[in-house]
Motif scaffolding. Structure first.
Motif, PDB file in Angstrom:
ATOM      1  N   PRO A 118      52.032  24.261  27.734  1.00  0.00           N
ATOM      2  CA  PRO A 118      51.032  23.500  26.973  1.00  0.00           C
ATOM      3  C   PRO A 118      49.660  24.179  27.063  1.00  0.00           C
ATOM      4  N   LYS A 119      48.920  24.129  25.969  1.00  0.00           N
ATOM      5  CA  LYS A 119      47.670  24.903  25.897  1.00  0.00           C
ATOM      6  C   LYS A 119      46.675  24.521  26.993  1.00  0.00           C
ATOM      7  N   SER A 120      46.559  23.206  27.252  1.00  0.00           N
ATOM      8  CA  SER A 120      45.562  22.788  28.250  1.00  0.00           C
ATOM      9  C   SER A 120      45.912  23.379  29.619  1.00  0.00           C
ATOM     10  N   ALA A 121      47.187  23.283  30.011  1.00  0.00           N
ATOM     11  CA  ALA A 121      47.615  23.831  31.309  1.00  0.00           C
ATOM     12  C   ALA A 121      47.531  25.357  31.295  1.00  0.00           C
ATOM     13  N   GLY A 122      47.895  25.946  30.158  1.00  0.00           N
ATOM     14  CA  GLY A 122      47.894  27.405  30.038  1.00  0.00           C
ATOM     15  C   GLY A 122      46.500  27.991  30.165  1.00  0.00           C
ATOM     16  N   ILE A 123      45.514  27.324  29.557  1.00  0.00           N
ATOM     17  CA  ILE A 123      44.131  27.819  29.623  1.00  0.00           C
ATOM     18  C   ILE A 123      43.669  27.831  31.079  1.00  0.00           C
ATOM     19  N   MET A 124      43.942  26.735  31.788  1.00  0.00           N
ATOM     20  CA  MET A 124      43.518  26.639  33.196  1.00  0.00           C
ATOM     21  C   MET A 124      44.246  27.681  34.052  1.00  0.00           C
ATOM     22  N   MET A 125      45.533  27.851  33.782  1.00  0.00           N
ATOM     23  CA  MET A 125      46.325  28.810  34.551  1.00  0.00           C
ATOM     24  C   MET A 125      45.814  30.234  34.317  1.00  0.00           C
ATOM     25  N   ILE A 135      40.293  34.119  25.781  1.00  0.00           N
ATOM     26  CA  ILE A 135      41.569  33.381  25.696  1.00  0.00           C
ATOM     27  C   ILE A 135      41.799  33.043  24.219  1.00  0.00           C
ATOM     28  N   ILE A 136      43.027  33.286  23.776  1.00  0.00           N
ATOM     29  CA  ILE A 136      43.364  33.025  22.375  1.00  0.00           C
ATOM     30  C   ILE A 136      44.474  31.983  22.301  1.00  0.00           C
ATOM     31  N   ALA A 155      40.004  21.550  28.827  1.00  0.00           N
ATOM     32  CA  ALA A 155      40.377  22.872  29.358  1.00  0.00           C
ATOM     33  C   ALA A 155      39.477  23.955  28.781  1.00  0.00           C
ATOM     34  N   VAL A 156      39.157  23.817  27.479  1.00  0.00           N
ATOM     35  CA  VAL A 156      38.272  24.782  26.822  1.00  0.00           C
ATOM     36  C   VAL A 156      36.905  24.774  27.504  1.00  0.00           C
ATOM     37  N   LYS A 157      36.426  23.587  27.809  1.00  0.00           N
ATOM     38  CA  LYS A 157      35.109  23.455  28.459  1.00  0.00           C
ATOM     39  C   LYS A 157      35.131  24.084  29.858  1.00  0.00           C
ATOM     40  N   SER A 158      36.235  23.843  30.574  1.00  0.00           N
ATOM     41  CA  SER A 158      36.352  24.439  31.919  1.00  0.00           C
ATOM     42  C   SER A 158      36.363  25.959  31.830  1.00  0.00           C
ATOM     43  N   ALA A 159      37.081  26.478  30.826  1.00  0.00           N
ATOM     44  CA  ALA A 159      37.145  27.938  30.648  1.00  0.00           C
ATOM     45  C   ALA A 159      35.759  28.479  30.321  1.00  0.00           C
TER      46      ALA A 159
END
Lengths: 327, 156
Positions: free
Chosen positions: A214-221, A231-232, A244-248
């Motif tokens: 999932p994108k949210s988990a993937g971005i954080m990972m 990140i794309i 997740a986008v904000k955290s990134a």
């Protein structure tokens, strides 16, 4: 790069997954139709429709009418006789096969509580053929590469958003001028890079790929493990993804993502854009021209979007660092 | 000599059955684990599965047929027909054939249940064939050797 040149065309690859009846039917299509084919829509008891980039056609003859047995056979072939290995995807209403071709599934969904537990009796399949268009993102890349602070690509369905971000990942990751930025692709539906058998099926340059997550988990990972510069990801929109986008963003990572919309008006009406825009991750909002593949219709910076004070929406004209409010 | 040979032929018949059933049970166990933990497609599992004859012949035939028939059930059945002399009885054949028709057709938990069910069905046959090999297999060797010795004494 030879490996990518030797790869079969999307149409030829998809044909391999058809049963003998449909293999014969589709092989008889004219070259022009084969070249511009985007979708094959197979419905039980109805004639098959092919969607090309410029028009849609109903295939002639009784042979083009699919029976439930045909649909079952094609589905089993698409799954490689292993329905269990696509279990999670089937529950979301699609499967992605080798080559990044996505198949939408319609049928009778069985619920257990509020979750889908199974799909009974498939009634139609929509086979979307993935194609690679090298350099299709040239214009977008030229516009955003210098003052790049994150970009959201907006366009109607089937206008090539995924193809563009795939090409962007290749361009960014191979850009020596930008000092080969570390690019990470979050490929939730296996459409961008389409990893199969441990290999990516498309040319994505030097990008790293997190598949099926999932994108949210993937971005954080990705942020934690891969230390990416960019990140794309595709089709972003939920509140978890915005978080997740904000955290990134807080970790200094730039995001390139896509979202469905037919234009600025439609974009601003979507409730899911509020948290995304509020995250401040997207410096540029790029609207694609739905009719001309890869062409930019409009580009807005965040400031311009705030200034637009559009119809019944009110923005705080305070710049991208502040939150916007959509009434 | 022919008596001794026929004794060993009888024994190898029992041995073939035990060997096939043992390998088949190993195969189902590997398949179950692969489905549960890696969710690899069947074709990949079959290609990567390493075993000895007679099962290896059966698996390789099944993989070959998959490319031709486009149906797992048809390939499984066709491979079964090709490898006729596996030494197993009608009931055992039915269990193995039925397993092929359900393989790959449902979700992970369904597949695991099918594998467990098939293992439960086939295990008693392996036990009984082991017992048969122990009693009847040895008996047939002893009998045939005995008969051949008797015949040679009579002829002398």
């Amino acid at each position: 790069m030879a490996e990518f040149n030797e790869k079969k065309d999307g149409f030829d690859r998809v044909i391999e997954f058809m049963n003998s009846k449909f293999k014969k039917l589709l092989k008889n299509l004219s070259k022009e139709k084969k070249d511009f084919l985007q979708e094959i829509r197979i419905r039980a008891g109805m004639p098959t429709v092919i969607v090309c980039s410029n028009n849609s056609f109903i295939l002639d003859g009784s042979e083009s009418v699919a029976t439930p047995v045909d649909i079952k056979e094609i589905f089993n072939l698409l799954c490689g006789y292993s329905v269990y290995s696509f279990e999670n995807q089937i529950k979301k209403g699609f499967i992605t096969i080798d080559g990044g071709h996505r198949i939408g599934l319609c049928g009778e969904y069985v619920f257990s509580g509020d979750k889908i537990s199974a799909v009974n009796e498939l009634t139609s399949l929509n086979i979307r053929i993935a194609r690679e268009f090298p350099n299709c993102s040239k214009d977008i890349f030229e516009k955003i590469k210098n003052d790049f602070l994150g970009a959201l690509i907006v366009g109607p369905p089937c206008c090539g958003k995924t193809t563009i971000i795939r090409d962007l990942s290749r361009r960014f990751s191979l850009s020596e001028k930008l000092k080969l930025p570390k690019t990470c692709i979050i490929d939730e539906r296996l459409e961008i890079a389409s990893c199969h058998g441990g290999k990516v099926q498309f040319n994505i340059g030097l990008s790293d790929v997190l598949s099926g997550i999932p994108k949210s988990a993937g971005i954080m990972m990705a942020v934690r493990c891969m230390s990416p510069n960019i990140i794309i990801c595709d089709e972003i929109g939920t509140s978890e993804e915005a978080m997740a986008v904000k955290s990134a963003l807080n970790c200094g990572v730039k995001i390139i993502a896509t979202i469905h919309a037919f234009g600025l008006d439609d974009f601003l009406k979507k409730p899911q854009i509020v948290p995304l825009v509020n995250s401040g991750a997207f410096e540029k909002i790029i609207f694609l021209d739905g009719e001309n593949f890869g062409k930019i219709k409009e580009i807005y910076s965040m400031e311009e979007l705030y200034d637009k004070n559009y119809r019944n929406y009110t923005f705080n004209n305070v710049g991208c660092s502040e939150r916007i409010h959509i009434l | 000599m022919s008596g001794v040979l026929s004794g060993f032929i009888f024994y190898s018949k029992y041995n073939l059955k035990v060997s096939f059933l043992t390998q088949y049970i190993n195969f189902i166990t590997v398949l179950r684990n692969e489905i549960r933990y890696s969710q690899k497609p069947l074709v990949e599992i079959l290609k990567n599965f390493r075993c000895e004859n007679p099962l290896s012949k059966y698996i390789s035939r099944c993989t070959e047929y998959l490319n031709k028939t486009g149906s797992f059930k048809k390939s499984w059945d066709a491979a079964f027909k090709d490898c006729g002399c596996l030494g197993i009885s009608g009931e055992e054949q039915e269990i193995i054939k039925n397993f092929g028709s359900t393989l790959g057709s449902c979700d992970v938990s369904g597949q695991i249940h099918y594998c467990d069910y098939n293992l439960d069905m086939i295990k008693p046959y392996l036990l009984s064939s082991k017992e048969k090999r122990k009693s009847k297999g040895k008996l047939s060797v002893i009998l045939c050797v005995g008969i051949s010795v008797l015949i040679s004494i009579v002829l002398i």
